[in-house]
Design an enzyme around this catalytic site. Structure first.
Site, PDB file in Angstrom:
ATOM      1  N   CYS A   1      -0.070   9.689 -12.974  1.00  0.00           N
ATOM      2  CA  CYS A   1       1.055   8.760 -12.781  1.00  0.00           C
ATOM      3  C   CYS A   1       1.900   9.576 -11.731  1.00  0.00           C
ATOM      4  O   CYS A   1       2.410   8.766 -10.796  1.00  0.00           O
ATOM      5  CB  CYS A   1       1.682   8.700 -13.981  1.00  0.00           C
ATOM      6  SG  CYS A   1       2.370   9.723 -15.089  1.00  0.00           S
TER       7      CYS A   1
ATOM      8  N   LYS B   1       4.846  12.487 -29.538  1.00  0.00           N
ATOM      9  CA  LYS B   1       5.770  12.443 -28.465  1.00  0.00           C
ATOM     10  C   LYS B   1       6.544  11.188 -28.304  1.00  0.00           C
ATOM     11  O   LYS B   1       5.453  10.178 -28.489  1.00  0.00           O
ATOM     12  CB  LYS B   1       4.942  12.797 -26.989  1.00  0.00           C
ATOM     13  CG  LYS B   1       5.935  12.616 -25.904  1.00  0.00           C
ATOM     14  CD  LYS B   1       4.938  12.726 -24.811  1.00  0.00           C
ATOM     15  CE  LYS B   1       6.061  12.610 -23.511  1.00  0.00           C
ATOM     16  NZ  LYS B   1       5.228  12.670 -22.202  1.00  0.00           N
TER      17      LYS B   1
ATOM     18  N   LYS C   1       1.109   9.421 -28.371  1.00  0.00           N
ATOM     19  CA  LYS C   1       2.388   9.280 -27.196  1.00  0.00           C
ATOM     20  C   LYS C   1       2.650   7.797 -27.113  1.00  0.00           C
ATOM     21  O   LYS C   1       2.012   6.824 -26.773  1.00  0.00           O
ATOM     22  CB  LYS C   1       1.752   9.587 -25.988  1.00  0.00           C
ATOM     23  CG  LYS C   1       2.702   9.619 -24.886  1.00  0.00           C
ATOM     24  CD  LYS C   1       2.136  10.151 -23.678  1.00  0.00           C
ATOM     25  CE  LYS C   1       3.233   9.835 -22.494  1.00  0.00           C
ATOM     26  NZ  LYS C   1       2.461  10.450 -21.154  1.00  0.00           N
TER      27      LYS C   1
ATOM     28  N   GLU D   1      -5.437   7.801 -34.026  1.00  0.00           N
ATOM     29  CA  GLU D   1      -5.453   8.253 -32.637  1.00  0.00           C
ATOM     30  C   GLU D   1      -5.644  10.077 -32.902  1.00  0.00           C
ATOM     31  O   GLU D   1      -6.610  10.431 -32.146  1.00  0.00           O
ATOM     32  CB  GLU D   1      -4.102   8.256 -31.975  1.00  0.00           C
ATOM     33  CG  GLU D   1      -4.083   6.868 -31.294  1.00  0.00           C
ATOM     34  CD  GLU D   1      -4.859   6.703 -29.984  1.00  0.00           C
ATOM     35  OE1 GLU D   1      -5.482   7.930 -29.789  1.00  0.00           O
ATOM     36  OE2 GLU D   1      -4.695   5.834 -29.140  1.00  0.00           O
TER      37      GLU D   1
HETATM   38  C1  PBG Z   1       3.062  11.661 -17.689  1.00  0.00           C
HETATM   39  C2  PBG Z   1       4.290  11.989 -18.708  1.00  0.00           C
HETATM   40  C3  PBG Z   1       5.479  11.721 -19.221  1.00  0.00           C
HETATM   41  C4  PBG Z   1       5.982  12.547 -19.989  1.00  0.00           C
HETATM   42  C5  PBG Z   1       5.021  13.740 -19.988  1.00  0.00           C
HETATM   43  N1  PBG Z   1       3.982  13.254 -19.129  1.00  0.00           N
HETATM   44  C6  PBG Z   1       6.138  10.191 -18.724  1.00  0.00           C
HETATM   45  C7  PBG Z   1       5.306   9.026 -19.000  1.00  0.00           C
HETATM   46  O1  PBG Z   1       4.492   8.852 -19.661  1.00  0.00           O
HETATM   47  O2  PBG Z   1       5.683   7.915 -18.231  1.00  0.00           O
HETATM   48  C8  PBG Z   1       7.262  12.535 -20.617  1.00  0.00           C
HETATM   49  C9  PBG Z   1       8.030  13.775 -20.683  1.00  0.00           C
HETATM   50  C10 PBG Z   1       9.407  13.530 -20.989  1.00  0.00           C
HETATM   51  O3  PBG Z   1      10.099  12.345 -21.053  1.00  0.00           O
HETATM   52  O4  PBG Z   1      10.220  14.566 -21.048  1.00  0.00           O
HETATM   53  N2  PBG Z   1       1.953  10.732 -18.301  1.00  0.00           N
HETATM   54 ZN    ZN Z   2       0.898   9.656 -16.908  1.00  0.00          ZN
END
Ligand code: PBG
Ligand code: ZN
Length: 324
Positions: A122, A248, A195, A233
């Site tokens: 991303c 997370k 996640k 998952e």
């Molecule tokens: C990217 C990623 C994200 C986070 C960790 N890796 C953000 C998202 O999925 O948009 C979030 C970490 C945080 O908010 O501290 N894949």
């Molecule tokens: Zn990402």
């Protein structure tokens, strides 16, 4: 165990007694510090919604790595902000990409500090999604081909562990196979297993410039309403060869940490994410909360729920408070 024969307050009278019966302990050993790497020199850009956190160029990142190690924190997780973005996120697996350079610099500065890399697309794609697009949707199987190459390039750069955060199906197995075929069977995978599609990632997306340019991540990240699915998952990732299972965000998902702890025999990590950090910092700034105390209570709560380790922007502050 009835009053007046049993009086719970007896064992709460002194700090010595309280220490003796304390069930959960937070240690500096439990902490993993997330860091943001940018190209350039002498850069230390403050992240407005995350007071105390910065985008760091490699030179400053090396200094921070040394300080982090000196505090007794065992590991960092690295995120990169690339020089250019494109539809395939090519800098994510470039030999001289930002994370690849950052890994080398951190290992050089603090060889004993474990370096984990976040594996995703991303930050690197011009559309801001975590995988490769086919029209307006993220193509799962095309994405895991690229994402496993990203992981391999991190391992080649010297990463001690990789952490795929994309939420594509089958990516842990794909990375495990590729590692094993290429002489990296010793490198563990920390999988972002559960996640959730969370608004708590807002400040991170500002820090990493990784917000999707259209739509959202609901078609790959988990629905906050689901708990049983999180167990599924996590179990899939165990079968695919994950070494650590991550949940997370952390505080709004303590029930998930607790349930996965009961079901799964692998070490569990929880990511106390950017928005969770930002809320505490903002409330402290407003004078509404005692920031340091809320920090410690929060981190203890995450451990009490069942996490073995916590990824948190508070790592240096907590380590200092714990008297590393
Ligand atoms: C990217 C990623 C994200 C986070 C960790 N890796 C953000 C998202 O999925 O948009 C979030 C970490 C945080 O908010 O501290 N894949
Ligand atoms: Zn990402």
């Amino acid at each position: 165990m009835l009053f007046p024969d049993y009086r719970p307050r007896r064992m709460r009278q002194t700090e010595a007694f309280r220490r003796m019966i304390r069930e959960t302990k937070l240690s500096t050993d439990d902490l993993i510090y997330p860091l943001f790497a940018v190209h350039g020199k002498g850069i230390e850009n403050p992240i407005p919604s995350m007071p105390g956190q910065f985008q760091l160029s490699i030179d400053n990142l090396a200094k921070t790595a040394k300080k982090t190690h000196a505090l007794g924190i065992p590991a960092v997780i690295l995120f990169g902000i690339p020089g250019k973005k494109d539809p395939l996120g090519t800098e994510a697996y470039a030999k001289d990409g930002i994370v690849q350079k950052a890994v080398k610099a951190v290992k050089n500065a603090a060889p004993e500090l474990a370096v984990i890399t976040d594996v995703c697309l991303c930050q690197y794609t011009d559309h801001g999604h975590c995988g490769i697009l086919n029209g307006k949707t993220v193509d799962n199987d095309a994405s895991i081909e690229v994402i496993s190459q990203v992981a391999l390039s991190h391992a080649k750069a010297g990463a001690d562990m990789v952490a795929p955060s994309d939420m594509m199906d089958g990516r842990v197995a794909e990375i495990r196979d590729l590692f094993d075929e290429n002489g990296f069977s010793h490198i563990p995978i920390m999988s972002y297993s559960a996640k959730y599609c969370s608004a708590y990632y807002g400040p991170f997306r500002q820090a990493a410039d990784s917000a999707p340019k259209f739509g959202d991540r609901r078609a790959y990240q988990m629905d906050p309403a689901n708990a049983v699915e999180a167990i599924r998952e996590a179990m899939m990732d165990v079968e695919e060869g994950a070494d650590i299972i991550m949940i997370k965000p952390a505080l709004p998902y303590l029930d998930i940490i607790c349930r996965i702890r009961e079901e799964i025999d692998l070490p569990i990590a929880a990511y106390h994410v950017s928005g969770e950090y930002a809320m505490i910092k903002a409330a402290e700034k407003m004078g509404f909360l005692d920031g340091p105390r809320v920090m410690m209570e929060t981190l203890i709560a995450i451990k009490r729920a069942g996490a073995d380790m916590i990824l948190t922007y508070f790592a240096p502050e907590a380590a200092a408070a714990l008297g590393a």
